[in-house]
Scaffold this motif. Sequence first.
Motif, mmCIF file in Angstrom:
data_model
loop_
_atom_site.group_PDB
_atom_site.id
_atom_site.type_symbol
_atom_site.label_atom_id
_atom_site.label_comp_id
_atom_site.label_asym_id
_atom_site.label_seq_id
_atom_site.Cartn_x
_atom_site.Cartn_y
_atom_site.Cartn_z
ATOM 1 N N ARG A 1 0.874 -1.152 -0.068
ATOM 2 C CA ARG A 1 -0.161 -0.003 0.027
ATOM 3 C C ARG A 1 0.906 1.142 -0.110
ATOM 4 N N ARG A 2 2.015 1.141 0.615
ATOM 5 C CA ARG A 2 2.930 2.537 0.630
ATOM 6 C C ARG A 2 3.485 2.692 -0.520
ATOM 7 N N ILE A 3 3.939 1.544 -1.308
ATOM 8 C CA ILE A 3 4.382 1.706 -2.575
ATOM 9 C C ILE A 3 3.444 2.392 -3.520
ATOM 10 N N ASN A 4 2.232 1.913 -3.473
ATOM 11 C CA ASN A 4 1.034 2.425 -4.293
ATOM 12 C C ASN A 4 0.749 3.821 -3.972
ATOM 13 N N ARG A 5 1.029 4.170 -2.753
ATOM 14 C CA ARG A 5 1.047 5.767 -2.215
ATOM 15 C C ARG A 5 1.939 6.548 -2.847
ATOM 16 N N TRP A 6 2.967 5.876 -2.884
ATOM 17 C CA TRP A 6 4.063 6.853 -3.701
ATOM 18 C C TRP A 6 4.099 6.783 -4.918
ATOM 19 N N TRP A 7 3.772 5.636 -5.653
ATOM 20 C CA TRP A 7 3.669 5.687 -7.145
ATOM 21 C C TRP A 7 2.696 4.412 -7.645
ATOM 22 N N LYS A 8 1.448 4.852 -7.920
ATOM 23 C CA LYS A 8 0.554 3.775 -8.393
ATOM 24 C C LYS A 8 0.616 3.826 -9.982
ATOM 25 N N VAL A 9 1.089 2.561 -10.489
ATOM 26 C CA VAL A 9 1.378 2.578 -11.857
ATOM 27 C C VAL A 9 -0.022 2.475 -12.755
ATOM 28 N N ASN A 10 -0.024 3.179 -13.703
ATOM 29 C CA ASN A 10 -1.122 3.160 -14.642
ATOM 30 C C ASN A 10 -0.511 3.619 -15.937
ATOM 31 N N SER A 11 -0.368 2.792 -16.841
ATOM 32 C CA SER A 11 0.264 3.160 -18.321
ATOM 33 C C SER A 11 -0.944 2.700 -19.515
ATOM 34 N N ARG A 12 -0.641 3.308 -20.521
ATOM 35 C CA ARG A 12 -1.341 2.994 -21.790
ATOM 36 C C ARG A 12 -0.826 1.532 -22.152
ATOM 37 N N ALA A 13 0.549 1.292 -21.925
ATOM 38 C CA ALA A 13 0.748 -0.027 -22.187
ATOM 39 C C ALA A 13 0.113 -1.043 -21.539
ATOM 40 N N ALA A 14 0.404 -0.897 -19.995
ATOM 41 C CA ALA A 14 -0.323 -1.833 -19.219
ATOM 42 C C ALA A 14 -1.859 -2.232 -19.725
ATOM 43 N N ALA A 15 -2.363 -1.126 -19.867
ATOM 44 C CA ALA A 15 -3.992 -1.299 -20.317
ATOM 45 C C ALA A 15 -4.160 -1.979 -21.643
ATOM 46 N N THR A 16 -3.216 -1.813 -22.521
ATOM 47 C CA THR A 16 -3.160 -2.613 -23.750
ATOM 48 C C THR A 16 -3.016 -3.954 -23.553
ATOM 49 N N GLN A 17 -2.256 -4.294 -22.609
ATOM 50 C CA GLN A 17 -2.057 -5.623 -22.202
ATOM 51 C C GLN A 17 -2.801 -6.355 -21.325
ATOM 52 N N GLY A 18 -3.814 -5.404 -20.935
ATOM 53 C CA GLY A 18 -5.230 -6.035 -20.059
ATOM 54 C C GLY A 18 -4.722 -6.220 -18.612
ATOM 55 N N SER A 19 -3.869 -5.363 -18.216
ATOM 56 C CA SER A 19 -3.500 -5.522 -16.779
ATOM 57 C C SER A 19 -4.272 -4.382 -15.994
#
Length: 450
Positions: free
Chosen positions: A432-450
């Motif tokens: 949770r602390r990692i996600n508060r620091w930088w929660k990943v959200n990318s175009r490429a990840a979305a394209t890959q279905g993540s």
Amino acid sequence: MPVPRFLALLSLLLFAFPVQTWSAPPNVVLLISDDQAWGDYGFMGHEAIQTPNLDKLAEESLTFTRGYVPDSLCRPSLVTIVTGRYPHQHGIVGNDPPPPSDLVGKPKRTITSDPRYLPIRNQYIEHIDDETTLADYLHENLGYTSHQSGKWWEGHFSRGGFTQGMTHGDRTKGGRHGDLGLKIGRDGMEPVLNYIDESVENDSPFFVYYAPFLPHTPHNPPKRLLDKYKDKTPHLPVAKYWAMCEWFDETCGELLNHLEEKNVADNTIVLYVTDNGWINQTERSAYAPRSKRSQYEGGVRTPIMVRWNGKVTPKMDTTHLASSIDLVPTVLAAVGIDVPESFDGINLLDEKAVEARDVIFGEIFEHDIRDMTDPVASLRYRWIIEGDWKLIVPHKPVEEDGKTELFNLADDPHEEHNLAKDNPELVKRLRRRINRWWKVNSRAAATQGS
């Protein structure tokens, strides 16, 4: 007795325009080792490697033995060092940009020789043009001059804000990661020493960026140094690497001694860090797993030092966490420049800030990136250290088989025992602390279905 008229006038002037005491801003010298493990120094307890000059520097500095770089790859790490920003913030997350789609998977020589790749490489450098570097801050606020030598990937030295330098950055003339700058240290120290002489003569505050191609491969140390280590290990490649570490130390000593000779050592802030770690293979001059490019201590840990004679009390800090994102805010605070509120790093000379910090973060990316503007597309791992606990979280779209790993660094400094399954609540909290620091959200990840 009446006060003479001219004395009364003088008194009024003194009150109206109080006398100011000016002191010259401190010079700044940044020493950056290239591919060296965190324990490969005399002061860190190595059984063979001798680094007398860095040992002395460590004794005279506020030295953090638990220092880190967010990424264990040179190019993104170096940009973080000079900007104070994480790779995902400054956008330079790998060493080389993606080639044209039809060249993906082809040999590197095929890619680099293709004329279509040159404009892509030049375009990737443009990220640095959007950043304010340490050299920029010092020059724009206090009129410092600066000099670049050694490893530098971001084109001509001036694009990093340096007023002088060695790297031309022309990709058509071998300007990939330092070109002429890579001669420093290996072929003498004259460019840096001459720059210091010129600055002292002009009474100008100066900033030296010294990032030699040492102890980086090729491991070709002077014979006198190699002979010193050949009998200390059965592995010649290891002996070569050890000798390279001492060669680097000698060059740092030459630079530091020159500050003394020019009588500017006491008014110079000296900082030390490594761009990334290195564990040498026994059979050849190459890095072993769990070192360079990895998420492990062998890749991301480094001693960090700050020396300012008479201003910073020397101390060997083996407890608190430091990061290369702290170097820029530390220098800015020391010279009196306002530190941007957007910085995640702290002033390492602020004892309260150091005491209050309980966590640092990092991110590991691919060597050859997948997207020019989306850092998450090339993300492999994120990691966090809280106290003695270190959690490593794989980015599944890139690291499909990557494991979530939890280590207690006090008990297991070489990360041999994964405790993630035994501590699910701790893993959940740190994630949770990692996600508060930088929660990943990318175009490429979305394209890959993540």
